[in-house]
Write an enzyme that holds these catalytic residues in place. Structure first.
Site, PDB file in Angstrom:
ATOM      1  N   GLN A 189       1.008  -1.102   0.164  1.00  0.00           N
ATOM      2  CA  GLN A 189      -0.349  -0.072  -0.129  1.00  0.00           C
ATOM      3  C   GLN A 189       1.015   1.531  -0.459  1.00  0.00           C
ATOM      4  O   GLN A 189       0.375   2.395  -0.132  1.00  0.00           O
ATOM      5  CB  GLN A 189      -1.145   0.430   1.487  1.00  0.00           C
ATOM      6  CG  GLN A 189      -2.247  -1.076   1.368  1.00  0.00           C
ATOM      7  CD  GLN A 189      -2.983  -0.811   2.255  1.00  0.00           C
ATOM      8  OE1 GLN A 189      -3.041  -2.102   2.817  1.00  0.00           O
ATOM      9  NE2 GLN A 189      -3.274   0.136   3.182  1.00  0.00           N
ATOM     10  N   GLU A 191       1.059  -1.604   4.739  1.00  0.00           N
ATOM     11  CA  GLU A 191       0.737  -0.483   4.258  1.00  0.00           C
ATOM     12  C   GLU A 191       2.490  -0.943   5.244  1.00  0.00           C
ATOM     13  O   GLU A 191       3.442   0.308   3.918  1.00  0.00           O
ATOM     14  CB  GLU A 191       0.209   0.299   5.840  1.00  0.00           C
ATOM     15  CG  GLU A 191      -0.429   2.031   5.246  1.00  0.00           C
ATOM     16  CD  GLU A 191      -1.041   2.294   5.941  1.00  0.00           C
ATOM     17  OE1 GLU A 191      -2.299   1.507   6.850  1.00  0.00           O
ATOM     18  OE2 GLU A 191       0.099   3.157   6.641  1.00  0.00           O
ATOM     19  N   ARG A 241      -4.607   7.349  17.232  1.00  0.00           N
ATOM     20  CA  ARG A 241      -5.620   7.575  16.146  1.00  0.00           C
ATOM     21  C   ARG A 241      -7.315   7.050  17.330  1.00  0.00           C
ATOM     22  O   ARG A 241      -8.522   7.701  17.407  1.00  0.00           O
ATOM     23  CB  ARG A 241      -6.234   6.999  15.457  1.00  0.00           C
ATOM     24  CG  ARG A 241      -7.501   7.129  13.963  1.00  0.00           C
ATOM     25  CD  ARG A 241      -7.611   6.457  12.764  1.00  0.00           C
ATOM     26  NE  ARG A 241      -6.692   7.811  11.880  1.00  0.00           N
ATOM     27  CZ  ARG A 241      -7.315   8.965  10.929  1.00  0.00           C
ATOM     28  NH1 ARG A 241      -8.384   8.530  11.293  1.00  0.00           N
ATOM     29  NH2 ARG A 241      -7.154   9.583  10.155  1.00  0.00           N
ATOM     30  N   ARG A 262      -8.298  -1.373   8.623  1.00  0.00           N
ATOM     31  CA  ARG A 262      -9.154  -0.438   8.336  1.00  0.00           C
ATOM     32  C   ARG A 262      -9.540   0.130   9.800  1.00  0.00           C
ATOM     33  O   ARG A 262     -10.152   0.338  10.419  1.00  0.00           O
ATOM     34  CB  ARG A 262     -10.388  -1.347   7.916  1.00  0.00           C
ATOM     35  CG  ARG A 262     -11.052  -0.093   7.056  1.00  0.00           C
ATOM     36  CD  ARG A 262     -12.160  -1.814   6.339  1.00  0.00           C
ATOM     37  NE  ARG A 262     -12.956  -1.319   4.780  1.00  0.00           N
ATOM     38  CZ  ARG A 262     -12.978  -1.627   4.320  1.00  0.00           C
ATOM     39  NH1 ARG A 262     -13.661  -3.213   4.503  1.00  0.00           N
ATOM     40  NH2 ARG A 262     -14.091  -1.005   3.116  1.00  0.00           N
ATOM     41  N   PHE A 315      -7.625   2.073  11.811  1.00  0.00           N
ATOM     42  CA  PHE A 315      -6.186   2.549  12.086  1.00  0.00           C
ATOM     43  C   PHE A 315      -6.091   2.757  14.029  1.00  0.00           C
ATOM     44  O   PHE A 315      -5.726   3.767  14.133  1.00  0.00           O
ATOM     45  CB  PHE A 315      -5.615   3.931  11.645  1.00  0.00           C
ATOM     46  CG  PHE A 315      -4.512   3.831  11.482  1.00  0.00           C
ATOM     47  CD1 PHE A 315      -3.497   3.070  10.306  1.00  0.00           C
ATOM     48  CD2 PHE A 315      -3.660   4.828  11.915  1.00  0.00           C
ATOM     49  CE1 PHE A 315      -2.276   3.362  10.342  1.00  0.00           C
ATOM     50  CE2 PHE A 315      -1.723   5.282  12.203  1.00  0.00           C
ATOM     51  CZ  PHE A 315      -1.744   4.705  11.026  1.00  0.00           C
ATOM     52  N   ALA A 367      -5.607   5.092   5.369  1.00  0.00           N
ATOM     53  CA  ALA A 367      -6.012   7.136   6.426  1.00  0.00           C
ATOM     54  C   ALA A 367      -7.769   7.412   5.185  1.00  0.00           C
ATOM     55  O   ALA A 367      -8.098   8.779   5.492  1.00  0.00           O
ATOM     56  CB  ALA A 367      -5.018   7.658   6.352  1.00  0.00           C
ATOM     57  N   GLU A 385     -12.465   3.331   5.287  1.00  0.00           N
ATOM     58  CA  GLU A 385     -12.129   3.262   6.426  1.00  0.00           C
ATOM     59  C   GLU A 385     -13.543   3.103   7.527  1.00  0.00           C
ATOM     60  O   GLU A 385     -14.023   2.198   8.155  1.00  0.00           O
ATOM     61  CB  GLU A 385     -11.320   3.478   7.312  1.00  0.00           C
ATOM     62  CG  GLU A 385      -9.821   3.082   6.661  1.00  0.00           C
ATOM     63  CD  GLU A 385      -8.908   3.991   7.590  1.00  0.00           C
ATOM     64  OE1 GLU A 385      -8.938   5.229   7.390  1.00  0.00           O
ATOM     65  OE2 GLU A 385      -7.764   3.623   8.245  1.00  0.00           O
TER      66      GLU A 385
END
Ligand code: MTE
Ligand code: MOS
Length: 763
Positions: free
Chosen positions: A189, A224, A302, A334, A336, A502, A706
């Protein structure tokens, strides 16, 4: 329609590993996985592997010309001396066939010295095994908030991990091209970061390494950071042997070697006033980061930024920390960390509502942000009124009140089967907290015949980003979609890209594509203005025609204009760039405005549970989600539905088991239960909020990837409602996450016992 839909369903879509067969003299890589959760590698003898027919080379730490590390934080040795989790690769064998490589790996002799391992978050917390920073989110004064409270409750809550279970396991394919350049195909990703890690492992500059990502067969955040090391192994093998190297994990390798969603543990204390309004929240969130930091710090950030979800909490103090355990390095998934944070407050509200004598949905509504209020980290909640709009619309669409009454009747008539109905909101911040990532680039070429080729920095993992980017280009240039082609994502086309993550892929890359198209269009408008005899501002581009505003009858062909423009020596291609305006973030103090906007949604879910077994069925789900003016409604609905189902899987079925040795016991689809068609709601209504234009984002759209996952919190809350119905009203119903049938059974048992106690007391 998704740009690759036909290829997906016919099996013709190519993925990284499909490209290997095209390469001559291909080598296959196989890992030797350590059989301990924590151990020192005392000695390693690779010679026996070389006697296995077909084995060409064994890659070890001694082969690394650059830095023996595959992590961005420099805490992930690629070839470790200290094994940090059960199944970690200690060396990689290259052979003419995958089978020979596997037998070669079996032949390598390793002596380990076992070390004590920390395998649970409880142990990590008890021994203070933490890694990274320990941020604190603070607003107001919680002491004051608790003084103002009429009701104060305390509790603990745990959410489990989640395996990404993308259909395509991690794969990399590396070779030296005709010019001796290192070329890597990777299921990543984040091609730029894969490029950077490969370069530093090999001691090369970024300009010497090209990473391409054709498409990814599902990433969900799991690709990621985790692909970098695999790409580096393949690249190292290609450089050392001069032969192309293919590395593709089989499912069990992928499950045992790569990171998952972070499990979280929270301890909380919450205050409510007489009306059920939140006065204060104090909490400690601990996440299980596994053996290395990876993305654990931003995931935690987050979580802190979403613990409020849709609710205004005047006084807040939340501490965060990342446990270090001897497990796979947990990573993005998903949402995060957002879902893990949000669940804390949703669990609190779901538990406390009966104690406050309120319906859970009423308690939730009462605490919604009002326009003008700000989050605990200081960001004004723009468009907070959408929460109320969505809530009201959905209650109506989902016929909530009438169904609640029907369910009461049903439950009264069925002692062993109960139904539960719940509605929950979502507010999710869009942009990377890490401000620098909020930029993107694109390349748009218009050829002399009027055809268009676009390239951008985002990766396609099924979410439909490429489709949207082609639509943006077609709309911006005013040409039919079929005139636009898209070339694979590569670091030598668009450099210094951010992860496609994100949920901001379309916002960022769409901004860059549009910027490139606008540059080209401005130049073409100059040319058209001359031949049409109008001001360039008054030239319109639509459907492959170019005409003076208001005079489509005087149109000329786009291709003709392009042809003329070329002959007038006009630049017909452009590099586009976009940076999200207005963001700032103080990571240390957990304050700022990290998000461009919030995405909103709500879901109603109805569940039916069986009192004997805890087994349940999802009867109906109604989702309403805000994607602004959708760039691509079919794709967005797919994302909303898919996100919801994936979220429901995490919250109800999917359970990772690690045995006492730290070995992942759920190593395949037979033991790790994924949601499938049978877990879909029998009635499934997903809709996009209308009249929801978002100013300042490409074509008024909003991100979608997400946030819908968190709509599935309604599934767990509906289960909680149903389980609680087996007991007396007015008690806090706890429910484990995942709420497996077994967990629901125990929740029902607790409810029944409470009922028994009430009866006993009456006696
Ligand atoms: N949808 C599919 N089909 N496959 C995926 O891997 N990843 C999700 C989401 N939707 C994913 C998906 C995650 S974790 C993110 S961050 C976004 O897509 C990323 O893509 P976007 O930024 O283009 O929305
Ligand atoms: Mo998504 S978890 O940001 O890749």
């Amino acid at each position: 329609m998704h740009e690759s839909a036909e290829l997906h369903v016919s099996g013709a879509a190519l993925y990284t590993d499909d490209l290997g067969v095209r390469l001559h003299n291909l080598l296959h890589a196989w890992p030797l996985q350590a059989p301990h959760a924590h151990a020192r590698v005392v000695s390693m003898d690779t010679a026996p592997a070389l006697t296995v027919p077909g084995v060409v080379r064994v890659l070890t730490a001694a082969d690394v010309p650059g830095v023996n590390d595959s992590g961005v934080k420099h805490d992930e040795p690629l070839f470790p001396e200290e094994v940090m989790f059960y199944g970690q690769a200690v060396c990689w064998v290259l052979a003419d066939s995958a089978d020979a490589a596997r037998r070669g790996a079996d032949a390598v002799e390793v002596e380990y010295q076992e070390l004590p391992a920390i395998l649970t978050m409880q142990d990590a917390i008890a021994t203070e095994s933490f890694q990274g920073s320990q941020p604190v989110l603070r607003r107001g004064d919680v002491r004051l908030g608790f003084e103002q409270a009429i009701h104060i409750y305390e509790g603990e809550f745990e959410s489990g991990g989640q395996e990404h279970f993308y259909l395509e396991t991690n794969a990399a394919l590396a070779h030296l091209d005709e010019s001796g350049q290192l070329f890597i195909q990777s299921s990543t990703q984040h091609p730029t970061e894969t490029q950077e890690i490969v370069a530093h492992v090999l001691g090369l500059t970024s300009s010497q390494v090209t990473v391409q990502c054709l498409r990814v067969g599902g990433g969900f955040g799991g690709k990621e950071m985790q692909p970098h090391g695999f790409a580096a192994v393949a690249a190292l093998g290609a450089v050392l042997t001069g032969r192309p190297v293919r590395l593709r994990l089989n499912r069990t390798q992928d499950l045992t070697m790569t990171g998952k969603r972070h499990p979280f543990h929270s301890k909380w204390k919450v205050g409510f006033d007489a009306d059920g309004r939140l006065t204060a929240l104090q909490a400690t969130l601990s996440s299980d980061g596994g053996w290395s930091l990876d993305l654990s710090e931003p995931v935690l950030a987050r979580a802190l930024c979403h613990i409020d979800n849709a609710y205004f909490i005047p006084h807040v103090e939340v501490q965060g920390r990342v446990c270090k355990t001897h497990k796979t390095s947990q990573t993005a998934f998903r949402g995060f960390g957002g879902p893990q944070g949000m669940l804390v407050i949703e669990d609190i509200l779901g538990r406390c509502a009966p104690l406050l004598g309120l319906d859970a949905h009423e308690l939730r509504r009462r605490n919604f942000y009002a326009p003008g209020e700000a989050t605990p980290y200081g960001q004004p909640v723009r468009h907070a009124e959408r929460l109320h709009t969505i809530w009201t619309q959905l209650l109506e669409r989902g016929d909530f009140a009438a169904r609640q009454a029907e369910i009461e009747v049903f439950n009264a008539a069925h002692p062993h089967t109960k139904r539960g109905l719940a509605i929950t909101p979502v507010k999710f911040g869009i942009s990377f907290n890490f401000t620098a990532y909020n930029q993107a680039g694109a390349l748009v070429h218009v050829y002399k015949d009027g055809s268009v080729l676009i390239n951008h920095g985002g990766t396609e993992m099924g979410q439909g980003l490429h489709t949207k980017m082609m639509q943006v280009a077609a709309t911006a240039l005013g040409v039919p979609l079929k005139c636009v082609r898209l070339a694979p994502t590569r670091t030598d086309k668009v450099p210094n890209t951010s992860a496609t993550a994100a949920s901001s892929g379309a916002d960022l890359n769409g901004g860059a594509i549009k910027n490139a198209c606008d540059q080209i269009k401005a130049r073409l408008a100059e040319v058209a203005a001359g031949s049409l005899g109008v001001h360039p501002d008054d030239v319109r581009f639509e459907n492959g025609r170019v005409f003076p505003m208001g005079h489509p009858d005087r149109s000329m062909d786009f291709a003709k204009l392009v042809h003329d423009a070329y002959h007038l020596r006009t630049q017909l291609w452009a590099a586009g760039y976009y940076r999200t305006p207005g963001l700032h973030w103080d990571r240390e103090n957990v304050q700022g405005e990290p998000f461009k906007y919030f995405s909103y949604g709500a879901a109603i879910c109805e569940m039916e549970v069986d009192g004997f077994t805890g087994a349940y069925r999802q009867l109906r789900a109604d989702l309403l989600h805000d994607v602004g003016d959708s760039l691509s409604p079919l794709i967005d609905l797919g994302q909303v539905e898919g996100g919801y189902v994936q979220g429901a899987g995490w919250m109800t079925l999917e359970e990772l088991h690690w045995d006492k040795a730290g070995r992942l016991a759920t190593q395949s689809a037979s033991t790790y239960k994924l949601p499938s068609f049978s877990e879909m709601p029998e009635i499934f209504n997903a809709a996009l909020l209308e009249e929801a234009t978002e100013s300042g984002v490409v074509y008024g759209s909003k991100a979608v990837g997400e946030p819908p996952l968190m709509l599935a919190i309604s599934v767990r809350e509906a289960l909680r409602q149903a389980a609680a119905t087996f007991g007396p009203s007015g008690r806090a119903q706890e429910l484990a996450l995942p709420a497996t049938p077994e967990a629901v059974y125990w929740a029902i048992e607790a409810a029944r016992q409470a009922a028994g106690q009430v009866v006993a007391a009456d006696d």
